[in-house]
Scaffold this active site. Structure first.
Site, mmCIF file in Angstrom:
data_model
loop_
_atom_site.group_PDB
_atom_site.id
_atom_site.type_symbol
_atom_site.label_atom_id
_atom_site.label_comp_id
_atom_site.label_asym_id
_atom_site.label_seq_id
_atom_site.Cartn_x
_atom_site.Cartn_y
_atom_site.Cartn_z
ATOM 1 N N LYS A 69 -12.887 16.046 4.934
ATOM 2 C CA LYS A 69 -13.686 15.533 6.042
ATOM 3 C C LYS A 69 -12.894 14.506 6.848
ATOM 4 O O LYS A 69 -12.145 13.718 6.299
ATOM 5 C CB LYS A 69 -14.974 14.934 5.502
ATOM 6 C CG LYS A 69 -15.911 16.007 4.975
ATOM 7 C CD LYS A 69 -16.887 15.465 3.960
ATOM 8 C CE LYS A 69 -17.723 16.542 3.315
ATOM 9 N NZ LYS A 69 -16.989 17.509 2.552
ATOM 10 N N GLY A 70 -13.054 14.557 8.163
ATOM 11 C CA GLY A 70 -12.402 13.606 9.046
ATOM 12 C C GLY A 70 -11.175 14.156 9.750
ATOM 13 O O GLY A 70 -10.637 13.504 10.629
ATOM 14 N N CYS A 71 -10.735 15.333 9.353
ATOM 15 C CA CYS A 71 -9.583 15.949 10.012
ATOM 16 C C CYS A 71 -10.051 16.653 11.285
ATOM 17 O O CYS A 71 -11.151 17.200 11.326
ATOM 18 C CB CYS A 71 -8.897 16.965 9.098
ATOM 19 S SG CYS A 71 -8.080 16.227 7.679
ATOM 20 N N GLN A 72 -9.220 16.637 12.295
ATOM 21 C CA GLN A 72 -9.530 17.308 13.556
ATOM 22 C C GLN A 72 -9.683 18.810 13.329
ATOM 23 O O GLN A 72 -10.578 19.444 13.866
ATOM 24 C CB GLN A 72 -8.412 17.036 14.556
ATOM 25 C CG GLN A 72 -8.621 17.656 15.902
ATOM 26 C CD GLN A 72 -7.463 17.333 16.852
ATOM 27 O OE1 GLN A 72 -6.511 16.652 16.504
ATOM 28 N NE2 GLN A 72 -7.562 17.827 18.064
ATOM 29 N N SER A 73 -8.810 19.382 12.533
ATOM 30 C CA SER A 73 -8.872 20.799 12.181
ATOM 31 C C SER A 73 -9.574 20.935 10.835
ATOM 32 O O SER A 73 -9.700 19.970 10.091
ATOM 33 C CB SER A 73 -7.458 21.372 12.047
ATOM 34 O OG SER A 73 -6.731 21.175 13.226
#
Length: 149
Positions: free
Chosen positions: A61-65
């Site tokens: 969670k929190g990644c752009q992809s």
């Protein structure tokens, strides 16, 4: 005896040795296009992650992809698998898998992940992608913690 950067290889931890090799490999490339191609190439070499692991529990969670991470422990060692919907992001997680795969949970938990800074990768990424590197490293340590003790 084999030496790496003035240190006998036998005296270096497995993770530290793999980190140094990775930093040295990336240093071979003269421009960032070549370095990105190298990172993307690492991602393309990752074995496929199981379809069962492409769920919310394995999503970082929190990644752009979207990035999915799975881990298993065999014979006391941790093995990671991962996938992403972005080639560069998949390559970024492959960097960590390259150095952490096949190591003990304790070695992973105490590993200094600052080697990524030595590659210069963070300063050439968008802030959201650079933050993803921190999230990936933290998530891999979290998985190792689950196998520790």
């Amino acid at each position: 005896m084999f030496w790496f950067s003035g240190v006998p290889l036998l005296q270096m931890s497995g993770i530290k040795r793999k980190q140094d090799e990775l930093v040295e490999n990336m240093g071979i490339f003269q421009d960032w296009t070549e370095r990105y191609e190298y990172v993307i190439g690492l991602g393309k070499k990752l074995p496929p992650i199981s379809d069962d692991a492409k769920d919310a529990d394995h999503l970082i969670k929190g990644c752009q992809s979207q990035v999915w991470l799975d881990a298993e422990k065999k014979d006391g060692l941790v093995y990671f698998s991962a996938d992403s919907d972005s080639l560069i992001t998949k390559g970024m997680i492959a960097l960590f898998i390259e150095v952490l795969n096949g190591e003990t949970p304790d070695a992973i938990l105490t590993a200094d992940m600052g080697f990524v800074d030595q590659t210069g990768l963070k300063e050439h990424l968008a802030p959201t992608r650079a933050n993803a590197l921190n999230l990936m490293a933290a998530q891999m340590k979290q998985r190792a913690l689950a196998f520790a003790g």
